[in-house]
Design a protein around this motif. Structure first.
Motif, mmCIF file in Angstrom:
data_model
loop_
_atom_site.group_PDB
_atom_site.id
_atom_site.type_symbol
_atom_site.label_atom_id
_atom_site.label_comp_id
_atom_site.label_asym_id
_atom_site.label_seq_id
_atom_site.Cartn_x
_atom_site.Cartn_y
_atom_site.Cartn_z
ATOM 1 N N LEU A 26 5.578 3.582 -16.042
ATOM 2 C CA LEU A 26 6.652 3.053 -16.883
ATOM 3 C C LEU A 26 7.965 3.646 -16.419
ATOM 4 N N TYR A 27 8.942 2.779 -16.159
ATOM 5 C CA TYR A 27 10.283 3.208 -15.760
ATOM 6 C C TYR A 27 11.253 3.019 -16.912
ATOM 7 N N PHE A 28 12.150 3.985 -17.041
ATOM 8 C CA PHE A 28 13.202 3.943 -18.056
ATOM 9 C C PHE A 28 14.515 4.263 -17.364
ATOM 10 N N LYS A 29 15.466 3.346 -17.493
ATOM 11 C CA LYS A 29 16.721 3.451 -16.754
ATOM 12 C C LYS A 29 16.373 3.508 -15.257
ATOM 13 N N ASP A 30 16.559 4.614 -14.570
ATOM 14 C CA ASP A 30 16.254 4.595 -13.130
ATOM 15 C C ASP A 30 15.194 5.631 -12.756
ATOM 16 N N VAL A 31 14.348 6.011 -13.719
ATOM 17 C CA VAL A 31 13.382 7.081 -13.465
ATOM 18 C C VAL A 31 12.008 6.702 -14.043
ATOM 19 N N GLU A 32 10.957 7.069 -13.332
ATOM 20 C CA GLU A 32 9.590 6.896 -13.839
ATOM 21 C C GLU A 32 9.316 7.983 -14.877
ATOM 22 N N GLY A 69 0.794 -1.221 0.000
ATOM 23 C CA GLY A 69 0.000 0.000 0.000
ATOM 24 C C GLY A 69 0.824 1.267 0.000
ATOM 25 N N ASP A 70 2.130 1.156 0.301
ATOM 26 C CA ASP A 70 3.001 2.326 0.316
ATOM 27 C C ASP A 70 3.335 2.776 -1.104
ATOM 28 N N ASP A 71 3.626 4.054 -1.254
ATOM 29 C CA ASP A 71 4.203 4.572 -2.486
ATOM 30 C C ASP A 71 5.716 4.413 -2.395
ATOM 31 N N PHE A 72 6.399 4.369 -3.532
ATOM 32 C CA PHE A 72 7.854 4.169 -3.541
ATOM 33 C C PHE A 72 8.590 5.457 -3.193
ATOM 34 N N THR A 73 9.678 5.327 -2.443
ATOM 35 C CA THR A 73 10.623 6.424 -2.275
ATOM 36 C C THR A 73 11.585 6.413 -3.459
ATOM 37 N N THR A 74 12.351 7.480 -3.612
ATOM 38 C CA THR A 74 13.334 7.537 -4.697
ATOM 39 C C THR A 74 14.357 6.410 -4.553
ATOM 40 N N GLU A 75 14.805 6.160 -3.332
ATOM 41 C CA GLU A 75 15.770 5.077 -3.091
ATOM 42 C C GLU A 75 15.195 3.732 -3.524
ATOM 43 N N GLN A 76 13.931 3.502 -3.238
ATOM 44 C CA GLN A 76 13.298 2.236 -3.604
ATOM 45 C C GLN A 76 13.114 2.130 -5.114
ATOM 46 N N LEU A 80 16.915 11.183 -20.221
ATOM 47 C CA LEU A 80 17.328 9.817 -19.939
ATOM 48 C C LEU A 80 17.875 9.122 -21.181
ATOM 49 N N LEU A 81 17.245 9.350 -22.313
ATOM 50 C CA LEU A 81 17.678 8.697 -23.547
ATOM 51 C C LEU A 81 19.116 9.073 -23.888
ATOM 52 N N LEU A 82 19.489 10.349 -23.641
ATOM 53 C CA LEU A 82 20.818 10.847 -24.002
ATOM 54 C C LEU A 82 21.768 10.919 -22.808
ATOM 55 N N ASP A 83 21.352 10.377 -21.662
ATOM 56 C CA ASP A 83 22.186 10.386 -20.446
ATOM 57 C C ASP A 83 22.666 11.793 -20.092
ATOM 58 N N LEU A 84 21.780 12.762 -20.191
ATOM 59 C CA LEU A 84 22.114 14.136 -19.825
ATOM 60 C C LEU A 84 22.045 14.290 -18.310
ATOM 61 N N PRO A 85 22.856 15.176 -17.731
ATOM 62 C CA PRO A 85 22.930 15.262 -16.267
ATOM 63 C C PRO A 85 21.662 15.770 -15.604
ATOM 64 N N ASN A 92 17.330 -0.974 -10.872
ATOM 65 C CA ASN A 92 18.584 -1.721 -11.016
ATOM 66 C C ASN A 92 18.329 -3.222 -11.036
ATOM 67 N N TYR A 93 17.446 -3.669 -10.167
ATOM 68 C CA TYR A 93 17.103 -5.095 -10.105
ATOM 69 C C TYR A 93 16.481 -5.555 -11.424
ATOM 70 N N MET A 94 15.526 -4.796 -11.933
ATOM 71 C CA MET A 94 14.812 -5.202 -13.140
ATOM 72 C C MET A 94 15.724 -5.197 -14.364
ATOM 73 N N GLU A 95 16.613 -4.201 -14.457
ATOM 74 C CA GLU A 95 17.510 -4.179 -15.618
ATOM 75 C C GLU A 95 18.511 -5.331 -15.552
ATOM 76 N N GLU A 96 19.005 -5.607 -14.356
ATOM 77 C CA GLU A 96 19.950 -6.721 -14.213
ATOM 78 C C GLU A 96 19.271 -8.052 -14.518
ATOM 79 N N LYS A 97 18.039 -8.191 -14.109
ATOM 80 C CA LYS A 97 17.320 -9.450 -14.319
ATOM 81 C C LYS A 97 16.901 -9.635 -15.768
ATOM 82 N N ASN A 98 16.431 -8.560 -16.416
ATOM 83 C CA ASN A 98 15.818 -8.676 -17.739
ATOM 84 C C ASN A 98 16.692 -8.184 -18.885
#
Length: 426
Positions: free
Chosen positions: A343-349, A290-297, A404-409, A303-309
């Motif tokens: 939808l998440y892309f890299k490490d951001v919603e 029922g909780d919403d995600f924190t940024t850390e989560q 995110l697509l261009l890895d801009l800071p 990271n988990y999903m990209e490593e797995k998939n």
């Protein structure tokens, strides 16, 4: 004539002076336009008028040059140089107030200068292709393009993070999303719509991914059976658009920005929010159902999903109803969870989407459950009283996606002109 089109023979070009070496008997000048760079070579004794103009010119001034383009194997810029017959200084630049060592905030003060580089130009060439491809895909799928107001009577997300403006003798708000109007289009029988519009969020956030004004890309679809129909449309749209960016700019992005454009495979990985809770707890993070995600989560989950998939994208669906907007449809068998997704892309919603609630009596109750006075939503609720198909859609922040697509800071680099809590210029 563009510089990239120059071939041996009589030519006329215009551009910025990027570099100027003024020797005793000769001048070597590099001229730049959007298409490329070329060397202009001046023998002072033979062309004293041109030499006089260049001797007083400053870097980043603009010039118009008429002359003869000749092949020269010793010239690094394409093996061609221009011998000028006439030179006109069309504008003289003052000393530049910023340089490569300047901070991003200093550079934003002089954004028109900051953007004068092939790397910066490429960012917005990619954005042009990305936006055009997304829009074209939607239109090819039968979407009608609509242009919605940015002034609205009621806060579209029902929250406090809105900009209030004076509208003659009334209050109005800048839209947080075109949500109401794209749902109105479903009630109008448009069935599928696409919207590009500025959206506004009065959040005092100073992160790399937040802005107070950004470009929204929205889709709404009729006759959906669940959020899965919306997810399928979005993943196909993004795979197509990224593929177009790769074909047109992939090599140049790699050369200038050092980034590999990865065209995603279909389908994107999917998990429910309950799966996400389980994964995060297995990773040792404290989260309750029922909780919403924190940024850390969020970062840990990405990271988990990209490593797995081995995939840069993934969907999380069926969020708790309590953390979603009032217009989100609840699941029939578990009303505490909703027919929604992110939808998440890299490490951001990058996207929030859902099947919407289209039944006015239930919608009114959900508005009440969120602590909102339903009477302030009468115009919105009225949309649904005369028949409305089941529908759903999503909203995507184009600037965040580009970042995110261009890895801009940060968004400050991805947006033509950035707006944040502390920036209202230029």
């Amino acid at each position: 004539m563009k510089i990239a089109e120059v071939k041996p023979g009589k030519v006329e070009i215009q551009g910025f002076i990027e570099n100027l070496r003024d020797k005793k008997n000769m001048q070597f000048v590099v001229i730049r336009d959007l298409s490329g760079k070329i060397q202009v070579t001046v023998v002072k004794e033979e062309h004293p008028e041109a030499a006089e103009i260049f001797s007083h010119a400053t870097l980043e001034s603009t010039v118009k040059i008429v002359g003869e383009a000749v092949a020269n194997d010793y010239v690094k810029l394409g093996g061609i140089e221009i011998i000028p017959e006439s030179v006109e200084l069309t504008s003289k630049a003052e000393a530049l107030p910023i340089g490569p060592e300047s901070s991003i905030d200093q550079r934003l003060d002089y954004r028109w200068i900051d953007l004068r580089s092939p790397e910066k130009t490429l960012i917005f060439q990619v954005e042009t292709t990305l936006n055009q491809a997304m829009r074209q895909f939607a239109i090819d799928q039968g979407c009608i393009e609509i242009h919605t107001p940015t002034l609205i009577k009621t806060a579209s997300e029902g929250g406090a993070d809105v900009f209030e403006v004076k509208y003659f003798d009334k209050k109005a708000y800048l839209i947080q999303s075109p949500q109401f109007y794209k749902q109105m289009a479903m009630c109008a029988g448009f069935e599928k719509v696409v919207i590009n519009t500025p959206v506004f969020r009065a959040e005092k956030s100073h992160t790399k991914k937040h802005a107070t004004e950004f470009s929204g890309f929205d889709i709404e679809l009729s006759y959906v059976s669940s959020q899965e129909d919306v997810m399928k449309f979005e993943e196909e749209l993004l795979a197509y658009a990224i593929g177009e960016v790769y074909k047109k700019h992939g090599q140049k992005v790699k050369e200038l920005l050092g980034v590999d454009i990865v065209v995603p495979t279909l389908p994107f990985p999917r998990i429910t929010v309950k799966d996400a809770y389980k994964i995060l707890r297995e990773l040792g993070l404290n989260i309750e159902d029922g909780d919403d995600f924190t940024t850390e989560q969020e970062v840990a989950l990405c990271n988990y999903m990209e490593e797995k998939n081995g995939h840069q994208f993934f969907f999380v669906s069926e969020y708790p109803t309590a953390v979603r907007a009032f217009y989100t449809m609840a699941k029939e068998d578990e009303p505490e969870y909703s027919k929604s997704y992110d939808l998440y892309f890299k490490d951001v919603e990058i996207t929030s989407g859902a099947q919407r609630e289209h039944r006015p009596d239930i919608l009114r109750q959900q508005i009440l459950n969120k602590g909102i006075d339903p009477s302030t939503m009468d115009d919105y609720i009225n949309f649904f009283k005369n028949g409305c198909p089941p529908h759903g859609g999503f909203g995507l922040g184009l600037d965040r996606f580009l970042m995110l697509l261009l890895d801009l800071p940060s968004l400050k680099e991805a947006m033509y002109v950035f707006r944040g809590p502390d920036r209202l210029n230029p």
